[in-house]
Design a protein around this motif. Structure first.
Motif, mmCIF file in Angstrom:
data_model
loop_
_atom_site.group_PDB
_atom_site.id
_atom_site.type_symbol
_atom_site.label_atom_id
_atom_site.label_comp_id
_atom_site.label_asym_id
_atom_site.label_seq_id
_atom_site.Cartn_x
_atom_site.Cartn_y
_atom_site.Cartn_z
ATOM 1 N N ALA A 10 -4.019 -62.945 -25.065
ATOM 2 C CA ALA A 10 -2.779 -62.625 -25.794
ATOM 3 C C ALA A 10 -2.535 -63.707 -26.840
ATOM 4 N N GLY A 11 -2.671 -63.321 -28.104
ATOM 5 C CA GLY A 11 -2.599 -64.281 -29.210
ATOM 6 C C GLY A 11 -4.015 -64.657 -29.606
ATOM 7 N N VAL A 12 -4.513 -64.010 -30.661
ATOM 8 C CA VAL A 12 -5.918 -64.250 -31.041
ATOM 9 C C VAL A 12 -5.990 -64.863 -32.444
ATOM 10 N N GLY A 13 -5.195 -65.927 -32.628
ATOM 11 C CA GLY A 13 -5.291 -66.721 -33.854
ATOM 12 C C GLY A 13 -6.487 -67.655 -33.735
ATOM 13 N N ARG A 14 -6.355 -68.832 -34.349
ATOM 14 C CA ARG A 14 -7.462 -69.806 -34.335
ATOM 15 C C ARG A 14 -7.972 -70.082 -32.922
ATOM 16 N N PHE A 15 -7.045 -70.481 -32.042
ATOM 17 C CA PHE A 15 -7.507 -70.934 -30.726
ATOM 18 C C PHE A 15 -7.746 -69.770 -29.773
ATOM 19 N N ASP A 35 -2.178 -59.040 -30.095
ATOM 20 C CA ASP A 35 -1.614 -59.908 -31.138
ATOM 21 C C ASP A 35 -0.564 -59.102 -31.894
ATOM 22 N N THR A 36 0.482 -59.800 -32.305
ATOM 23 C CA THR A 36 1.540 -59.116 -33.061
ATOM 24 C C THR A 36 1.124 -58.850 -34.504
ATOM 25 N N ASP A 37 0.042 -59.481 -34.944
ATOM 26 C CA ASP A 37 -0.455 -59.284 -36.316
ATOM 27 C C ASP A 37 -1.617 -58.276 -36.264
ATOM 28 N N ALA A 72 -2.489 -67.494 -25.627
ATOM 29 C CA ALA A 72 -2.848 -68.452 -26.686
ATOM 30 C C ALA A 72 -2.095 -68.109 -27.971
ATOM 31 N N SER A 73 -0.856 -67.684 -27.803
ATOM 32 C CA SER A 73 -0.011 -67.267 -28.932
ATOM 33 C C SER A 73 0.838 -68.450 -29.400
ATOM 34 N N ASP A 74 1.738 -68.190 -30.342
ATOM 35 C CA ASP A 74 2.684 -69.230 -30.777
ATOM 36 C C ASP A 74 3.462 -69.735 -29.560
ATOM 37 N N ASP A 80 7.489 -65.860 -22.040
ATOM 38 C CA ASP A 80 7.652 -64.408 -21.852
ATOM 39 C C ASP A 80 6.308 -63.739 -21.574
ATOM 40 N N LEU A 81 5.272 -64.151 -22.301
ATOM 41 C CA LEU A 81 3.958 -63.520 -22.088
ATOM 42 C C LEU A 81 3.402 -63.880 -20.709
ATOM 43 N N ALA A 82 3.607 -65.130 -20.276
ATOM 44 C CA ALA A 82 3.119 -65.538 -18.948
ATOM 45 C C ALA A 82 3.813 -64.722 -17.859
ATOM 46 N N VAL A 94 -2.174 -70.475 -19.517
ATOM 47 C CA VAL A 94 -1.194 -70.604 -20.599
ATOM 48 C C VAL A 94 -1.505 -71.845 -21.423
ATOM 49 N N GLU A 95 -1.832 -71.639 -22.694
ATOM 50 C CA GLU A 95 -2.090 -72.778 -23.576
ATOM 51 C C GLU A 95 -0.889 -73.716 -23.564
ATOM 52 N N LYS A 96 -1.137 -74.961 -23.925
ATOM 53 C CA LYS A 96 -0.029 -75.910 -23.996
ATOM 54 C C LYS A 96 0.871 -75.563 -25.172
ATOM 55 N N PRO A 97 2.167 -75.756 -25.049
ATOM 56 C CA PRO A 97 2.902 -76.139 -23.854
ATOM 57 C C PRO A 97 3.133 -74.925 -22.954
HETATM 58 N N1 LIG Z 1 -5.528 -77.313 -26.295
HETATM 59 C C1 LIG Z 1 -5.737 -77.581 -27.573
HETATM 60 O O1 LIG Z 1 -6.355 -78.562 -27.941
HETATM 61 C C2 LIG Z 1 -5.202 -76.611 -28.589
HETATM 62 C C3 LIG Z 1 -5.761 -76.537 -29.860
HETATM 63 C C4 LIG Z 1 -5.260 -75.592 -30.754
HETATM 64 C C5 LIG Z 1 -4.198 -74.772 -30.379
HETATM 65 N N2 LIG Z 1 -3.678 -74.878 -29.130
HETATM 66 C C6 LIG Z 1 -2.569 -74.012 -28.701
HETATM 67 O O2 LIG Z 1 -2.969 -72.654 -28.815
HETATM 68 C C7 LIG Z 1 -1.862 -71.850 -29.187
HETATM 69 C C8 LIG Z 1 -2.205 -71.075 -30.442
HETATM 70 O O3 LIG Z 1 -2.435 -71.975 -31.500
HETATM 71 P P1 LIG Z 1 -3.244 -71.517 -32.804
HETATM 72 O O4 LIG Z 1 -3.530 -72.755 -33.559
HETATM 73 O O5 LIG Z 1 -4.344 -70.608 -32.413
HETATM 74 O O6 LIG Z 1 -2.126 -70.691 -33.581
HETATM 75 P P2 LIG Z 1 -2.351 -69.464 -34.578
HETATM 76 O O7 LIG Z 1 -1.104 -69.390 -35.398
HETATM 77 O O8 LIG Z 1 -3.653 -69.591 -35.284
HETATM 78 O O9 LIG Z 1 -2.427 -68.193 -33.629
HETATM 79 C C9 LIG Z 1 -1.314 -67.704 -32.902
HETATM 80 C C10 LIG Z 1 -1.495 -66.180 -32.809
HETATM 81 O O10 LIG Z 1 -0.514 -65.669 -31.880
HETATM 82 C C11 LIG Z 1 -0.023 -64.441 -32.401
HETATM 83 N N3 LIG Z 1 1.269 -64.150 -31.748
HETATM 84 C C12 LIG Z 1 2.480 -64.691 -31.985
HETATM 85 N N4 LIG Z 1 3.401 -64.180 -31.138
HETATM 86 C C13 LIG Z 1 2.733 -63.300 -30.329
HETATM 87 C C14 LIG Z 1 3.145 -62.484 -29.258
HETATM 88 N N5 LIG Z 1 4.408 -62.440 -28.824
HETATM 89 N N6 LIG Z 1 2.202 -61.705 -28.656
HETATM 90 C C15 LIG Z 1 0.906 -61.739 -29.072
HETATM 91 N N7 LIG Z 1 0.474 -62.508 -30.105
HETATM 92 C C16 LIG Z 1 1.381 -63.277 -30.722
HETATM 93 C C17 LIG Z 1 0.056 -64.672 -33.904
HETATM 94 O O11 LIG Z 1 0.093 -63.461 -34.620
HETATM 95 C C18 LIG Z 1 -1.247 -65.462 -34.147
HETATM 96 O O12 LIG Z 1 -2.354 -64.614 -34.439
HETATM 97 C C19 LIG Z 1 -0.668 -72.802 -29.348
HETATM 98 O O13 LIG Z 1 0.046 -72.835 -28.144
HETATM 99 C C20 LIG Z 1 -1.324 -74.151 -29.586
HETATM 100 O O14 LIG Z 1 -0.510 -75.236 -29.157
HETATM 101 C C21 LIG Z 1 -4.177 -75.756 -28.234
#
Ligand SMILES: NC(=O)c1ccc[n+]([C@@H]2O[C@H](COP(=O)([O-])OP(=O)(O)OC[C@H]3O[C@@H](n4cnc5c(N)ncnc54)[C@H](O)[C@@H]3O)[C@@H](O)[C@H]2O)c1
Length: 347
Positions: A10-15, A35-37, A72-74, A80-82, A94-97
């Motif tokens: 859930a949340g497929v951005g960068r991480f 993902d919401t996007d 791994a979302s915002d 809420d997702l957890a 659940v990614e941090k935090p």
């Molecule tokens: N452990 C680490 O070293 C590390 C490194 C990078 C990121 N992170 C964590 O990973 C998480 C994501 O970071 P990121 O850099 O990939 O951010 P990102 O902005 O690249 O990706 C977040 C994604 O979540 C989606 N999203 C937002 N709300 C949503 C929802 N309600 N349901 C589903 N998808 C939703 C967004 O559309 C986006 O695609 C954050 O919690 C960040 O702290 C951890």
């Protein structure tokens, strides 16, 4: 159990996209993406050949149950997702935090207990080999009675504009070191006082300094500055996350019988090329023989083992992640008022 768990990310951005790859490489079957996007969702689903996608986690889990959900979302959507995942009967990574308030952290813990599911918080630093050794050496008495921890983590200035102020930076960068300090002491924090410095126009401070007093008397200082300039050698430029910029920092433990210290990112490997200088990180998520290794792979392997009942949640207990949330919340409160704050950590 020889079969890996089924997983929804859930949340497929960068991480989140990197998680999808690493969970698959660790033997899990990625059966759905959320993902919401919609554009990003379609792109990652095609790249990872995942058929089931949705903008809403509950809707996806209703038609595609999964053993575990990787959140791994915002940061603001984690709790809420957890809870949605746990209520559907899945374990949750659940990614941090873990959450942005003690109330939400407790809501996650209560739902996990009620549903008999596991929650692993994504505090990756615990799984970096040098940090794991430091923790084991402290626990084994190598520094004698532990007195002081000093943890410092600085990030690229450019990252601040990109995601540093998406939530208060305490939740983004300091949370890693709060968690490391908790892992080194094995105790909750009782009191904090913190100070800040913000460049003009910043809604949240890019420089934070906090003093933590642990149950049992250990003192920890935690500092974070998002001030590494663009000219500094990159540490994550060409890894699988392709995050141009640098993390630099140090962790130090001082006791009555010894001192252990280490750099957060080793500077052993130095590369000067026509495109600039790099000190590539080889501890967090390095590619090794075509797969992602390092701390991220160890962390995901651990979560797979916890979710399949092969091991107890001993490295990253949920209770300690809840202590971290309570501490971060107290630091933000102290930054706002300038006053010391007592922390009432969940039992
Ligand atoms: N452990 C680490 O070293 C590390 C490194 C990078 C990121 N992170 C964590 O990973 C998480 C994501 O970071 P990121 O850099 O990939 O951010 P990102 O902005 O690249 O990706 C977040 C994604 O979540 C989606 N999203 C937002 N709300 C949503 C929802 N309600 N349901 C589903 N998808 C939703 C967004 O559309 C986006 O695609 C954050 O919690 C960040 O702290 C951890």
């Amino acid at each position: 159990m020889s079969q890996g768990p089924t997983v929804v990310v859930a949340g497929v951005g960068r991480f989140g996209a990197l998680h999808a790859r690493v969970w698959r490489e660790a033997g899990a079957r990625v059966v759905g993406l959320v993902d919401t996007d919609p554009g990003r969702l379609a792109e990652v689903a095609a790249a990872h050949r995942v058929a089931q996608t949705d903008r809403d986690l509950a809707a996806l889990l209703a038609r595609q149950p999964a053993d575990a959900v990787v959140v791994a979302s915002d940061e603001a959507s984690h709790a809420d997702l957890a809870v949605t995942a746990l209520e559907a009967g899945s374990h949750a990574f659940v990614e941090k935090p873990l959450a942005l308030s003690t109330v939400d952290a407790q809501r996650i813990a209560d739902t996990a207990a009620a549903r008999g599911r596991q929650v692993v918080a994504g505090h990756i630093s615990r799984f970096a080999a040098p940090m794991a050794r430091m923790r084991a050496r402290i626990a084994g008495g190598a520094v004698g009675t532990l007195c002081v921890l000093r943890l410092r983590r600085d990030f690229s200035r450019a990252w601040y504009a990109s995601f540093g102020d998406r939530v208060h930076p305490v939740w983004e960068s300091c949370i890693h070191d709060i968690d490391l300090a908790i892992s080194f002491t094995g105790r909750p924090v009782r009191r904090v006082v913190a100070t800040r410095s913000a460049a003009a126009g910043e809604a949240a401070p890019s420089v934070v300094s906090a003093l933590l007093e642990f149950d049992g008397g250990v003192i920890a200082t935690i500092e974070s500055a998002w001030l590494v300039p663009a000219g500094a050698p990159g540490t994550l430029d060409d890894g699988p996350l392709a995050l141009d910029g640098a993390i630099v920092g140090e962790a130090e433990a001082l006791g009555l019988g010894g001192v252990i210290k280490q750099r957060l990112v080793s500077d052993a490997l130095v590369e000067w090329t026509g495109s600039g200088a790099q000190v590539p990180d080889l501890s967090l998520w390095p590619e090794e023989d075509g797969v992602v290794g390092g701390a991220l792979r160890r962390e995901v392997g651990y979560a797979v083992d916890v979710f399949t009942g092969r091991r107890a949640p001993d490295v990253m207990p949920l209770r300690e992640a809840c202590w971290g949330v309570a501490t971060a919340e107290a630091i933000v409160s102290s930054l706002d008022t300038g006053d010391p704050v007592r922390v009432t950590a969940p039992a």
